[in-house]
Each structure stands twice: as C-alpha cells, then as structure tokens.
Motif scaffolding. Structure first.
Motif, short mmCIF file in Angstrom:
data_model
loop_
_atom_site.label_atom_id
_atom_site.label_comp_id
_atom_site.label_asym_id
_atom_site.label_seq_id
_atom_site.Cartn_x
_atom_site.Cartn_y
_atom_site.Cartn_z
N LEU A 82 22.63 3.93 -13.82
CA LEU A 82 22.88 4.52 -15.13
C LEU A 82 24.37 4.72 -15.38
O LEU A 82 24.86 4.50 -16.49
CB LEU A 82 22.14 5.85 -15.26
CG LEU A 82 22.15 6.50 -16.65
CD1 LEU A 82 21.58 5.53 -17.69
CD2 LEU A 82 21.36 7.79 -16.64
N SER A 83 25.10 5.11 -14.35
CA SER A 83 26.56 5.29 -14.49
C SER A 83 27.25 3.98 -14.86
O SER A 83 28.12 3.94 -15.73
CB SER A 83 27.15 5.85 -13.20
OG SER A 83 26.61 7.12 -12.90
N LEU A 84 26.85 2.89 -14.20
CA LEU A 84 27.43 1.59 -14.51
C LEU A 84 27.07 1.16 -15.93
O LEU A 84 27.89 0.56 -16.64
CB LEU A 84 26.95 0.54 -13.50
CG LEU A 84 27.44 0.75 -12.06
CD1 LEU A 84 26.79 -0.27 -11.13
CD2 LEU A 84 28.95 0.66 -11.97
N ALA A 85 25.85 1.47 -16.37
CA ALA A 85 25.44 1.13 -17.73
C ALA A 85 26.26 1.91 -18.75
O ALA A 85 26.64 1.38 -19.80
CB ALA A 85 23.95 1.41 -17.91
N LEU A 86 26.55 3.18 -18.46
CA LEU A 86 27.34 3.99 -19.39
C LEU A 86 28.78 3.47 -19.51
O LEU A 86 29.38 3.57 -20.58
CB LEU A 86 27.35 5.45 -18.91
CG LEU A 86 26.04 6.22 -19.12
CD1 LEU A 86 26.08 7.55 -18.38
CD2 LEU A 86 25.79 6.45 -20.61
N LEU A 87 29.30 2.89 -18.43
CA LEU A 87 30.65 2.32 -18.50
C LEU A 87 30.72 1.18 -19.51
O LEU A 87 31.77 0.92 -20.09
CB LEU A 87 31.09 1.82 -17.13
CG LEU A 87 31.69 2.86 -16.19
CD1 LEU A 87 32.01 2.24 -14.84
CD2 LEU A 87 32.96 3.46 -16.78
N GLU A 88 29.61 0.48 -19.72
CA GLU A 88 29.59 -0.60 -20.69
C GLU A 88 29.82 -0.11 -22.11
O GLU A 88 30.14 -0.88 -23.01
CB GLU A 88 28.25 -1.35 -20.62
CG GLU A 88 28.10 -2.23 -19.40
CD GLU A 88 29.06 -3.41 -19.41
OE1 GLU A 88 29.30 -3.96 -20.50
OE2 GLU A 88 29.57 -3.76 -18.34
N ARG A 89 29.64 1.20 -22.34
CA ARG A 89 29.80 1.75 -23.68
C ARG A 89 31.21 2.22 -23.95
O ARG A 89 31.51 2.67 -25.06
CB ARG A 89 28.82 2.91 -23.87
CG ARG A 89 27.35 2.49 -23.83
CD ARG A 89 26.41 3.67 -23.90
NE ARG A 89 26.61 4.44 -25.12
CZ ARG A 89 25.97 5.58 -25.39
NH1 ARG A 89 25.11 6.06 -24.51
NH2 ARG A 89 26.18 6.22 -26.51
N THR A 90 32.10 2.16 -22.97
CA THR A 90 33.49 2.55 -23.20
C THR A 90 34.25 1.38 -23.80
O THR A 90 33.80 0.23 -23.78
CB THR A 90 34.18 2.97 -21.89
OG1 THR A 90 34.42 1.80 -21.09
CG2 THR A 90 33.32 3.95 -21.10
#
Length: 233
Positions: A82-90
C-alpha cells in the motif's frame, strides 16, 4: 548511483530475469554506460558471484546463488504494497521510479508465499495523482533537506504577490494536489509552508544551515502542538 548500489542492482536484475540480459539492457536500466556494466560484471565475477555469459550474448545468474530472504509478516507485506501504491500518487517522479525498484527488489528477495501477496494487486490506492511541479525538482528539495542547504525561491502567495525568499528547508509534505516545502523563511523570520505549485523558480544557494535542521523541525512540531491545544479556544 554508487558502485555498491549498482552491483546490487545488477544481481537483482539477473535474479529476476527469465532469459539472458545484455549489457545494453542493464546499462539502460541503471542509466550508466555499457563500459561500466562490463566492469561491474567483472567485479561481481571476481567476488565469486556465479554470472555466466559474455558480450553480445547476455548474462545469466547461475541457479543456486541467493541473497538471504527478507522475512515479513503478511500484514507487513500489505503495508509495503500500500505504501508503494501511495507513492504513485505523488508528483515526485524520482520517488515513483524508486518505488518500482523497491518493489522489484522485494519480489526477488522474499519467499514465494509472500511474493504472491506482492503480486496479487489486492490493495490499491485510488485517486488522482498529483501533477509534477514544473518549476521545482522535488528530488533537489529532498537533497537540500538532507544536506541542510538553503534554497532561493521565487514565490507567489495566495493573493498572487511575487516575492523572493531565502529559506531553510526542513521537511516535505506530499498532498494529493501538490507538495509543500516546510522551511524557516528568512524574510518572515518564522516557519512557513511553500506550495510547490506556487514556486516559479527554485535554486540551491551554496549556503548552509548545518546542525540547525533538527532544532527547526522541533520548532515546527512545537508549533503544531500549540495550534492543536488552542484550536478550541
């Protein structure tokens, strides 16, 4: 990229490959020259890493060589996914690329049952990705925060007034729509937040505030606590 990191990356690339990987392919992935790849392959072979192949035909990692597996619980692995997926939103393109490399490294280092959790795509972070800040290199901002170097900003406030600021950056906050630089502003003599989408220019100054970063971050945190205490008054 430092040589030690490069050598580790080459091992990871070969471990995950299903067919021979050419020096040109490795060079493109690592953004280095083919000559550097040839030197690194030779260095790994001298360290008894079982790499076979040669120029023009590609390289493989002989079965049997492995790094110690990374052990995570299922919940820890889900937190990573989930953390890696959230980085895609930056809007930070360098961090997005780093997230992909992290995912590949973990996939190659964890045991098969945990790898299934990583590959399942069962956890996702939805929402619009933040646009990249065209005038601001967020990788540069992260570097000057680490190095405690001052930045020279051309900044427009909420009312559209343009000012020149010398700031001491101490933190970077990623929101869905933008990123904020938290810094000590030498013009205002206070901690201020600077929206990356309002910055017209951002340059390192070559001036430093070595040893002050932790104290300024504590000042920032203390300001949060005061605001939280007085919010209902």
């Amino acid at each position: 990229m430092r040589k030690a990191s490069r050598l580790f990356e080459i091992i990871q690339i070969l471990r995950l490959a299903r067919e021979p990987v050419t020096a040109a392919m490795i060079a493109e992935r690592l953004e280095v020259t083919m000559r550097s790849v040839y030197r690194d392959i030779a260095a790994l072979q001298a360290m008894r890493v079982p790499i076979q192949g040669g120029r023009g035909i590609g390289y493989i990692l002989r079965p049997g060589f492995d790094l110690p597996p990374l052990m995570f619980s299922i919940e820890e692995m889900e937190a990573i996914v989930l953390s890696l997926a959230l980085l895609e939103r930056t809007g930070d393109s360098e961090l997005k690329q780093a997230a992909k490399r992290v995912s590949a490294k973990i996939a190659g280092a964890v045991p098969p049952p945990l790898r299934q959790t990583l590959d399942a795509n069962a956890l996702n972070a939805w929402g619009f990705a933040a646009p990249s800040a065209s005038a601001v290199d967020l990788a540069l901002v992260r570097r000057v925060i680490r190095d405690e170097e001052k930045l020279d900003l051309s900044y427009c406030d909420e009312a559209g007034r343009a000012t020149e600021r010398i700031i001491r950056p101490i933190a970077l906050i990623y929101y869905a729509e933008t990123a904020n630089i938290v810094a000590w502003c030498e013009l205002r003599q206070a901690i201020r937040n600077f929206r990356s989408d309002r910055i017209d220019d951002c340059q390192p100054t070559g001036l430093w505030f070595k040893g002050e970063g932790d104290d300024l971050r504590q000042l920032w945190v203390d300001g949060w606590e005061i605001n939280a205490t007085t919010a209902g008054n």
